[in-house]
Enzyme design. Structure first.
Site, PDB file in Angstrom:
ATOM      1  N   GLY A 153      48.551  41.260  38.997  1.00 47.61           N
ATOM      2  CA  GLY A 153      49.636  42.290  38.591  1.00 47.61           C
ATOM      3  C   GLY A 153      49.716  43.707  39.561  1.00 47.61           C
ATOM      4  O   GLY A 153      50.782  43.916  39.751  1.00 47.61           O
ATOM      5  N   GLU A 191      45.035  34.999  36.502  1.00 49.49           N
ATOM      6  CA  GLU A 191      44.188  34.149  35.632  1.00 49.49           C
ATOM      7  C   GLU A 191      44.944  33.778  34.468  1.00 49.49           C
ATOM      8  O   GLU A 191      44.721  32.788  33.763  1.00 49.49           O
ATOM      9  CB  GLU A 191      42.969  34.784  35.196  1.00 49.49           C
ATOM     10  CG  GLU A 191      42.130  33.988  34.457  1.00 49.49           C
ATOM     11  CD  GLU A 191      40.719  34.734  34.114  1.00 49.49           C
ATOM     12  OE1 GLU A 191      40.344  35.977  34.607  1.00 49.49           O
ATOM     13  OE2 GLU A 191      40.120  34.342  33.270  1.00 49.49           O
ATOM     14  N   HIS A 219      33.297  32.584  31.531  1.00 43.72           N
ATOM     15  CA  HIS A 219      33.369  33.578  32.748  1.00 43.72           C
ATOM     16  C   HIS A 219      34.790  33.560  32.845  1.00 43.72           C
ATOM     17  O   HIS A 219      35.352  34.664  33.427  1.00 43.72           O
ATOM     18  CB  HIS A 219      32.253  32.941  33.935  1.00 43.72           C
ATOM     19  CG  HIS A 219      32.840  33.647  35.276  1.00 43.72           C
ATOM     20  ND1 HIS A 219      32.656  34.996  35.197  1.00 43.72           N
ATOM     21  CD2 HIS A 219      33.315  33.431  36.442  1.00 43.72           C
ATOM     22  CE1 HIS A 219      32.816  35.382  36.545  1.00 43.72           C
ATOM     23  NE2 HIS A 219      33.280  34.423  37.208  1.00 43.72           N
ATOM     24  N   ARG A 276      30.368  25.133  39.813  1.00 46.77           N
ATOM     25  CA  ARG A 276      30.174  25.733  38.729  1.00 46.77           C
ATOM     26  C   ARG A 276      29.725  24.856  37.479  1.00 46.77           C
ATOM     27  O   ARG A 276      28.656  25.052  36.760  1.00 46.77           O
ATOM     28  CB  ARG A 276      30.859  26.859  38.516  1.00 46.77           C
ATOM     29  CG  ARG A 276      30.946  27.953  39.536  1.00 46.77           C
ATOM     30  CD  ARG A 276      31.893  28.897  39.228  1.00 46.77           C
ATOM     31  NE  ARG A 276      31.820  30.007  40.186  1.00 46.77           N
ATOM     32  CZ  ARG A 276      32.542  31.137  40.205  1.00 46.77           C
ATOM     33  NH1 ARG A 276      33.487  31.209  39.535  1.00 46.77           N
ATOM     34  NH2 ARG A 276      32.105  32.027  41.162  1.00 46.77           N
ATOM     35  N   GLY A 308      45.744  44.318  37.474  1.00 47.70           N
ATOM     36  CA  GLY A 308      44.647  43.813  38.020  1.00 47.70           C
ATOM     37  C   GLY A 308      44.885  43.245  39.595  1.00 47.70           C
ATOM     38  O   GLY A 308      45.872  43.747  39.923  1.00 47.70           O
TER      39      GLY A 308
END
Lengths: 249, 671
Positions: B46, B454, B430, B338, B43
């Site tokens: 990576g 992440e 999320h 959030r 992603g």
């Protein structure tokens, strides 16, 4: 609603494959098409049968992984959506739905509805990039203004999700919309100019090597494209190719 | 309890990264050719890492479970990417981005890492523009910015509502360039199933070819895990269907500590669920909160009338609406972070004001933005005395240009037109701020094993600000790891290639094969999804937006029971030597069933409310902040890093004490 599904089952690349009929019941109109497929697969697993293999991942229409050919159309009867965003409200109680993989010489079937799209990868590797290293020393992002129109048009071309619906919809299995989109994105931006000629030549050559057909302007690809990639991109690619043939280094 | 060494360089925070780079060991270009690096996951983190490492000259092997790196779930990020460019001249700076991120993370992140992130953020934008990423521009041809939750400046760069897609395709193009040069060997449709350690160092992985089912051995001098977050532990989340924690969990079981698993972001603006068949939830970008106002009806009669379809939301007058975020948080209004926005929605829905049949939805209304933009456009285009219809039409065109794809997505899913009637939204899982513990070098507690994006824990503390995930992924991959990994590999220039014909590889492969054999031969009766859904329900009900001691203890016991039943009753059809999607899921859910319990345990020991982790026992009891989350800096200003000891309940806690030298710890107030 209750539905009859006719689904392409093929155990592996060398298996001949056949259409198999299944029934599903109590399908809600608010379900997505893939959720309906989940219901079928849960049913199959519980009865000890092998579930239908299909590609899917993000389920929000952006990763480009899902790839079904539904009732004779790539991504089904709705417009501007990938299969994962197709909803059952597009169908009626009692319908028979035919589900096949994307078919093209350059997309061999791996299993059931899963096809091998690595031909797309090789086309991108042939030139779908700008040769700039990650040094952290590139010029400031605002040093080179780019007209809003060009940037917006480049963005529209870059919105391609690489699903292959264009190829599956084309009677010639042409990948020119896919390749044209990438060529256009860079052709519209100043950063893409330096390698423009090589890029278009290399990508088109690779496209031909992979066994994709040619474009005969039927426009089916544009109609079925979940991201509305315009045919103009094919025209621009052809222009770029002609330009490239006139360039001598 | 051992003390974890974060290896943060000495000196003032502004100089740490520069000084560090000046002093690290380098590997000369000729030697890089003899060093192999495995990157798991392609992603944003990576993909950018693999491309950069290959550019530097290392031999890279990259792995993705999808059929192409372009499918990684970074692609679904919509809103944008932050960078401290201060192009808007609104007072932004590296320090301010650093400050906002630490504050937004509720003071539970590591200062030095966050400062470095803010520092390299500007380079990311330069790099992406050079790669041909078509960011949004204004009419003068310069880059446009928007603002996001939790901050008071506009520093978010975007490409329509598809910023993640465009950044990922940028990294993908860099990756392709290196694949074409032969510097990256790309393994699509491969899943890492274990890491192999030799003499305590990470030296390879065991992977399964997802087409043939073949188990493969791959060796390298270092292994980088960039496999994303573990949000799918909730079953329903905005993650992709295949997003999983297996790579991160396997390395945890081989010695990498797992940090802060309880820090999970429940995003406030997702499309509410509609039925039991639901397979995933869809996010509506937070950028919509720039132009949308969130409300529920003030009166219960209106709530009932709306639920029963007797009234439409647009029929309610301004006085009949409760814009609860604007009411509770006048300074930030609809742009609170959030976690705050999510809990406020839950509070209203728990009080009975939810606006759909399930009672779990609030409105996100664009009417006033459409009017505002319409008037602005009328002026710009010189339409004098424009009618209400004309203004609406002009305003809707602006909205379409800004959020067209999001509005279209909403309409396809919900079958309602968000230009004409307010959207319904509800929070959903999320992003996971927690993850594998890493030091300043992004190395885990296993030498030679790195974790980025992440999948690691380091930058967002207990809550991540919008548009910061893309920033972190690319910062780690393009600008941080390529430096830090060189410092480690400088010692490996004489090692030579690593053999896969060793007992360490034998053992790891056997473990992987045994587990697959178990799944294929178990005579259970229940599908993998059956267990995953049950796990998800426990997680959402008891380890969700609000947590308490009693329910967390229950959750731990229930997850353990589901896990035990899973290992007896799970049924996997098909065979191991072919493409088998059920088998893939089984392995992933098995890992989630362990991770979920550690998650609950971590939430249980953290008896404070911070960021996404809200303990009902820890709230302000009086004053202006009454009812808001109460942090406890005296006892909990630490990172929980868990060491694997068999059962998740037996995991051992190690604490990394967090020091805040450059920012004063304050209660987060958005009032």
């Amino acid at each position: 609603m209750n539905l009859t599904l006719k689904i392409w089952r093929q155990k592996g690349p060398r298996d001949k494959g056949k259409m198999v009929e299944y029934k599903v019941s109590d399908i809600s109109e608010h379900m997505s098409f893939l959720e309906m497929m989940d219901v079928l697969n849960e049913q199959l697993v519980n009865s000890g049968e092998e579930p239908v293999a299909f590609d899917h991942d993000c389920r929000e229409g952006i990763c480009g992984m899902c790839s079904m050919y539904i009732n004779g159309e790539a991504h089904g009867p709705d417009r501007g959506v990938a299969t994962c965003q197709l909803h059952m409200r597009m169908f009626n109680d009692g319908d028979t739905i035919t589900i096949e993989p994307f078919r093209a010489k350059a997309f061999p079937v791996i299993k059931d509805l899963v096809v091998d799209r690595t031909s797309f990868e090789r086309i991108q590797q042939a030139g779908g990039y700008i040769s700039v290293n990650t040094s952290g020393n590139t010029q400031d992002a605002n040093a080179l203004p780019i007209s809003k129109h060009a940037a917006d048009e480049a963005m529209d071309a870059a919105a391609c999700i690489g699903c292959g619906a264009c190829v599956a919809s084309c009677k010639n299995s042409s990948a020119m919309l896919f390749v044209g989109a990438k060529v256009s994105q860079y052709a519209l931006l100043p950063q893409g100019q330096v390698e423009a000629a090589d890029r278009v030549k290399n990508m088109v050559t690779q496209m031909d090597l992979e066994g994709f057909g040619n474009c005969t302007n039927t426009g089916a690809c544009e109609v079925e494209c979940p991201k509305g990639i315009s045919l103009e991109n094919i025209a621009r690619m052809n222009r770029e190719l002609v330009k490239a043939s006139l360039v001598k280094f | 309890m051992s003390v974890l060494d974060s290896k943060v360089p000495k000196g003032p925070i502004k100089d740490k990264w520069t000084t560090y780079k000046d002093k690290i060991d380098l590997v000369n270009p000729a030697n890089k050719r003899h060093i192999d690096i495995i990157v798991v996951g392609t992603g944003l983190a990576g993909g950018s890492a693999a491309a950069t490492l290959a550019e530097l000259g290392y031999n890279v092997k990259a792995f993705a479970y999808q059929d192409s790196p372009r499918r990684a779930h970074s692609i679904a990020a919509q809103g944008g990417i932050n960078a401290a460019k201060n192009y808007m001249g609104d007072g932004d700076s590296t320090y301010r981005l650093f400050y906002d991120t630490v504050k937004g993370g509720d003071y539970r992140s590591r200062e030095a890492n966050v400062y470095r992130l803010a520092e390299v953020s500007a380079n990311i934008i330069d790099q992406c523009v050079a790669q041909g990423v078509p960011f949004a521009r204004d009419y003068g041809g310069l880059l446009d910015n928007r603002s996001f939750g939790g901050v008071l400046v506009s520093r978010t760069f975007y490409a329509k509502g598809q910023t993640g897609q465009q950044l990922l395709l940028g990294a993908y193009s860099a990756l392709n360039r290196q694949i074409a040069r032969g510097k990256i060997e790309m393994f699509n449709r491969h899943e890492m199933l274990d890491v192999v350690k030799v003499d305590g160092k990470a030296r390879g992985i065991i992977a399964r070819n997802l087409i043939t089912g073949e188990i493969e051995r791959h060796s390298a001098h270092a292994v980088v895990v960039a496999s994303g977050g573990y949000g799918n532990v909730y079953f329903l989340s905005t993650n992709a269907m295949g997003s999983n924690a297996t790579a991160a969990w396997k390395i945890h079981k081989k010695g990498a500590f797992f940090a802060n698993p309880c820090y999970t972001q429940i995003h406030p603006t997702c499309i509410p669920r509609s039925g039991d068949y639901q397979s995933k939830l869809t996010l509506m970008s937070e950028s919509l909160r720039n132009d949308g106002r969130i409300w529920v009806p003030k009166n219960m009669d209106d709530v009932m009338a709306i639920r029963e379809g007797r009234k439409k939301p647009i029929e309610l007058s301004e006085e009949e609406r409760d814009y609860y975020l604007e009411r509770r948080y006048p300074a930030f209004g609809n742009l609170v972070p959030r976690d705050v926005a999510s809990r406020a929605a839950k509070e209203r829905c728990d009080a009975g004001y939810g606006v759909n049949a399930t009672g779990e939805a609030v409105y996100l209304d664009f009417a006033s933005a459409i009017e505002r933009y319409g008037k602005e456009q009328a002026k710009i285009q010189g339409v004098s005395g424009a009618s209400k219809e004309k203004i609406t039409q002009l305003g809707e065109a602006v909205m379409e240009a800004k959020y067209g794809n999001l509005f279209q997505m909403y309409e396809k899913i919900v079958d309602e037109n968000p230009y004409k009637t307010p959207m319904m939204i509800y929070p959903a899982t999320h992003y996971t701020m927690g993850g594998v513990w890493v030091d300043y070098n992004l190395m885990t507690t296993v030498p030679g094993l790195y974790c980025i994006g992440e999948a690691n824990f380091s930058d967002h503390g207990a809550n991540r600000l919008g548009a910061s995930a893309l920033m972190q992924g690319l910062a780690d991959g393009y600008f941080v790891l390529p430096y830090t990994i060189g410092d480690y590999l400088a010692d490996d220039i004489r090692t030579g290639s690593i053999s896969t014909e060793t007992k360490e590889f034998d053992e790891a492969e056997k473990e992987v094969k045994d587990r697959i054999d178990f799944f294929m031969s178990n005579s259970g009766t229940k599908s993998v999804d059956h267990f995953h859904k049950r796990l998800g329900k426990v997680m959402w009900d008891k380890v969700g937006m609000a947590r308490n001691e009693k329910e967390l203890k229950e959750a731990m016991a229930e997850i353990k029971a589901i896990r035990e039943e899973f290992w007896k009753e799970v049924k996997v059809p098909g065979s191991a030597n072919e493409m088998n999607l059920e088998l893939e899921k089984a392995g992933r859910v098995a890992d989630f069933l362990e991770l979920g319990e550690l998650f609950a345990k971590d939430a249980l020991i953290r008896e404070e409310s911070c960021g996404g982790h809200f303990r009902e026992e820890s709230v302000e009891l009086e004053g202006e902040q009454k009812g808001e989350a109460k942090r406890n800096d005296t006892d909990y200003a630490f990172v929980s890093a868990w060491e694997y000891k068999g059962e998740p309940a037996d995991a051992v806690l190690h604490k990394e004490q967090l020091e805040f030298k450059d920012i004063e710890l304050k209660q987060r107030s958005y009032k």
